[in-house]
Design a protein around this motif. Structure first.
Motif, short mmCIF file in Angstrom:
data_model
loop_
_atom_site.label_atom_id
_atom_site.label_comp_id
_atom_site.label_asym_id
_atom_site.label_seq_id
_atom_site.Cartn_x
_atom_site.Cartn_y
_atom_site.Cartn_z
N THR A 73 2.70 -2.76 -6.09
CA THR A 73 1.40 -3.17 -5.27
C THR A 73 0.74 -1.48 -4.65
OG1 THR A 73 2.34 -4.92 -4.40
CG2 THR A 73 0.55 -4.04 -3.04
N TRP A 74 1.83 -0.73 -4.45
CA TRP A 74 1.27 0.57 -4.04
C TRP A 74 0.37 1.30 -5.40
CZ3 TRP A 74 2.46 3.18 0.80
CH2 TRP A 74 2.05 4.52 0.83
N GLU A 75 1.11 1.26 -6.38
CA GLU A 75 0.52 1.83 -7.44
C GLU A 75 -0.96 1.13 -7.53
OE1 GLU A 75 4.28 3.30 -10.16
OE2 GLU A 75 3.23 1.35 -10.63
N LEU A 76 -0.92 -0.15 -7.58
CA LEU A 76 -2.24 -0.60 -7.81
C LEU A 76 -3.38 -0.53 -6.78
CD1 LEU A 76 -4.06 -2.67 -9.22
CD2 LEU A 76 -3.10 -4.47 -7.93
N ILE A 77 -2.98 -0.42 -5.64
CA ILE A 77 -3.71 0.05 -4.42
C ILE A 77 -4.41 1.53 -4.63
CG2 ILE A 77 -3.78 0.66 -1.86
CD1 ILE A 77 -2.06 -1.68 -1.37
N ASP A 78 -3.26 2.42 -5.10
CA ASP A 78 -3.79 3.83 -5.45
C ASP A 78 -4.75 3.88 -6.42
OD1 ASP A 78 -2.42 5.17 -3.20
OD2 ASP A 78 -0.75 5.88 -4.51
N ALA A 79 -4.43 3.23 -7.48
CA ALA A 79 -5.28 3.28 -8.78
C ALA A 79 -6.78 2.56 -8.47
CB ALA A 79 -4.73 2.28 -9.65
N LEU A 80 -6.95 1.74 -7.53
CA LEU A 80 -8.15 1.36 -7.12
C LEU A 80 -8.86 2.13 -6.30
CD1 LEU A 80 -7.24 -2.55 -6.02
CD2 LEU A 80 -8.81 -1.92 -7.99
N LYS A 81 -8.32 2.85 -5.34
CA LYS A 81 -8.62 4.10 -4.84
C LYS A 81 -9.28 5.13 -5.59
CE LYS A 81 -8.14 6.90 -0.64
NZ LYS A 81 -7.24 7.34 0.50
N ARG A 82 -8.19 5.43 -6.42
CA ARG A 82 -8.57 6.80 -7.48
C ARG A 82 -9.78 6.48 -8.31
NH1 ARG A 82 -3.64 6.51 -9.34
NH2 ARG A 82 -4.08 5.79 -11.37
N GLY A 83 -9.61 5.36 -8.71
CA GLY A 83 -10.73 5.12 -9.91
C GLY A 83 -12.17 4.59 -9.58
N ALA A 84 -11.98 3.95 -8.20
CA ALA A 84 -13.32 3.26 -7.84
C ALA A 84 -13.78 3.37 -6.46
CB ALA A 84 -13.45 1.79 -8.22
N GLY A 85 -12.99 4.39 -5.58
CA GLY A 85 -12.98 4.34 -4.32
C GLY A 85 -12.86 3.05 -3.44
N ILE A 86 -12.18 2.22 -3.96
CA ILE A 86 -12.00 0.94 -3.23
C ILE A 86 -10.84 1.01 -2.15
CG2 ILE A 86 -11.30 -1.57 -3.52
CD1 ILE A 86 -12.62 -1.47 -6.28
N GLN A 87 -11.11 0.35 -0.99
CA GLN A 87 -10.23 0.77 0.13
C GLN A 87 -9.42 -0.63 0.42
OE1 GLN A 87 -9.48 3.50 1.49
NE2 GLN A 87 -10.98 4.88 0.53
N VAL A 88 -8.58 -0.74 -0.26
CA VAL A 88 -7.53 -1.92 0.21
C VAL A 88 -6.90 -2.03 1.34
CG1 VAL A 88 -5.71 -3.23 -0.91
CG2 VAL A 88 -7.38 -2.37 -2.45
N ALA A 89 -6.89 -3.08 2.05
CA ALA A 89 -6.05 -3.00 3.34
C ALA A 89 -4.42 -2.70 2.92
CB ALA A 89 -6.23 -4.27 4.11
N ARG A 90 -4.04 -1.38 2.77
CA ARG A 90 -2.84 -1.03 2.26
C ARG A 90 -1.57 -1.78 3.08
NH1 ARG A 90 -1.14 3.23 -0.97
NH2 ARG A 90 -3.32 4.14 -0.67
N TRP A 91 -1.54 -1.42 4.30
CA TRP A 91 -0.37 -2.09 4.83
C TRP A 91 -0.20 -3.52 5.21
CZ3 TRP A 91 3.79 0.69 4.40
CH2 TRP A 91 3.52 2.26 4.57
N PRO A 92 -1.43 -4.16 5.54
CA PRO A 92 -1.48 -5.69 5.46
C PRO A 92 -0.95 -6.22 4.13
CG PRO A 92 -3.30 -4.97 6.64
CD PRO A 92 -2.73 -3.79 6.12
N VAL A 93 -1.60 -5.77 3.10
CA VAL A 93 -0.95 -6.11 1.71
C VAL A 93 0.39 -5.90 1.33
CG1 VAL A 93 -1.55 -5.78 -0.65
CG2 VAL A 93 -3.57 -6.00 0.74
N LEU A 94 0.74 -4.70 1.59
CA LEU A 94 2.23 -4.61 1.35
C LEU A 94 3.31 -5.41 2.23
CD1 LEU A 94 1.97 -0.55 1.13
CD2 LEU A 94 2.55 -2.00 -0.72
N LEU A 95 3.09 -5.32 3.52
CA LEU A 95 3.93 -5.97 4.33
C LEU A 95 3.63 -7.59 4.13
CD1 LEU A 95 3.55 -4.20 7.78
CD2 LEU A 95 5.39 -4.01 6.19
N GLY A 96 2.66 -8.12 3.83
CA GLY A 96 2.43 -9.60 3.57
C GLY A 96 2.85 -9.89 2.22
#
Length: 298
Positions: A73-96
């Motif tokens: 999940t961490w890698e996917l969130i980073d790829a979304l940010k790195r490739g398209a500037g998408i800001q996923v709710a990192r900690w809610p997604v990781l903890l959830g």
């Protein structure tokens, strides 16, 4: 574990040779373009970790799934940010995501669904602080990340819960590995006709045929020898998992091409990131749980 379609070469056709750390020397790669010594070593390590968890206390496998979910999940969130500037709710997604996996043990599907729904709500609320611009884009990506990794992976965790859970997990993993191995060999030796040239040019129909043959054979053996099932259940199980593993591999290829990244991460030598190894496993976990629950009700 790599994708199950028999890639003729790791990465895209446009990529150049892989180089080693020493003065630009080419790394040792197979005909398929992979760094096989590193890939085999990583694959053996991951397989040993899974087998050890199953042999000691079968519920320990849930912990292995939880760790894989967190890293992927961490890698996917980073790829979304790195490739398209998408800001996923990192900690809610990781903890959830952790809640989704762990609540599958005592509460099964009810725990998984409840944790997923609550986490989606938290993601929607958390993104309000960022204002209107990009709200739908970011919240949609948060829900995608939550569903694609932890929700799908929770079905692998639920495989281990019945009394014959170890055998169910082993059957699931053996089929995905068999599909990958059969497709890899057939793709390297005979691959000439691209399966999806726009999405993944090096995946071939010959590789898919090799995956299907190996997957059906492994399915029949696993269902009859490990789980006392019917041979035709095994054939259907094997064919279905080859299809879902192939679909999962293609889906991640689409994501990476859209984001403009080669790999989701760099954690595993010879493999890319852990998320790059989860692509075929995630949808296959869902189908494995559904079919085994149908064929072998508890």
């Amino acid at each position: 574990m790599a994708g199950p379609v028999g890639e003729l070469e790791h990465g895209s056709l446009e990529e150049g040779p892989v180089t080693s750390a020493r003065a630009g020397e080419p790394a040792k790669t197979s005909r398929a373009g992979r760094n096989l010594p590193a890939a085999i070593g990583v694959g053996l390590f991951l397989g040993a970790a899974v087998l050890l968890s199953l042999l000691l206390v079968r519920q320990a496998f849930i912990g292995v799934v939880a760790i894989a979910v967190a890293v992927s999940t961490w890698e996917l969130i980073d790829a979304l940010k790195r490739g398209a500037g998408i800001q996923v709710a990192r900690w809610p997604v990781l903890l959830g995501g952790q809640a989704i996996v762990w609540l599958s043990w005592p509460f099964g599907r009810a725990g998984v669904l409840t944790a997923f729904a609550v986490t989606v709500l938290v993601c929607l609320l958390a993104r309000l602080r960022g204002g209107v611009d990009g709200y739908l884009r970011d919240t949609s990506a948060s829900v995608l990340a939550l569903a694609y990794v932890p929700l799908f992976a929770s079905f692998a965790a639920m495989l281990v819960l019945p009394d014959d859970g170890v055998q169910r997990v082993v059957a699931f993993l053996v089929l995905v590995i068999s599909s990958d191995t059969g497709g890899y060999i057939a793709g390297v030796l005979f691959g000439k006709h691209p399966m999806a040239p726009v999405i993944s040019p090096k995946k071939s129909w010959e590789g898919f045929a090799g995956s299907m043959a190996a997957g059906i054979a492994a399915g029949v053996l696993c269902l009859t020898l490990l789980l006392d099932g019917q041979w035709w259940h095994g054939a259907l199980f094997g064919g279905a998992l080859v299809a879902t593993a192939t679909l999962g591999d293609l889906l991640e290829s689409v994501m990476k091409r859209d984001l403009g990244v080669k790999d989701m991460g760099t954690l595993l030598p010879g493999h890319g990131g852990l998320m790059d190894r989860m692509d075929s496993l995630l949808p296959s976990a869902v189908v494995s749980w559904l079919l085994l629950s149908l064929f072998l009700p508890v």
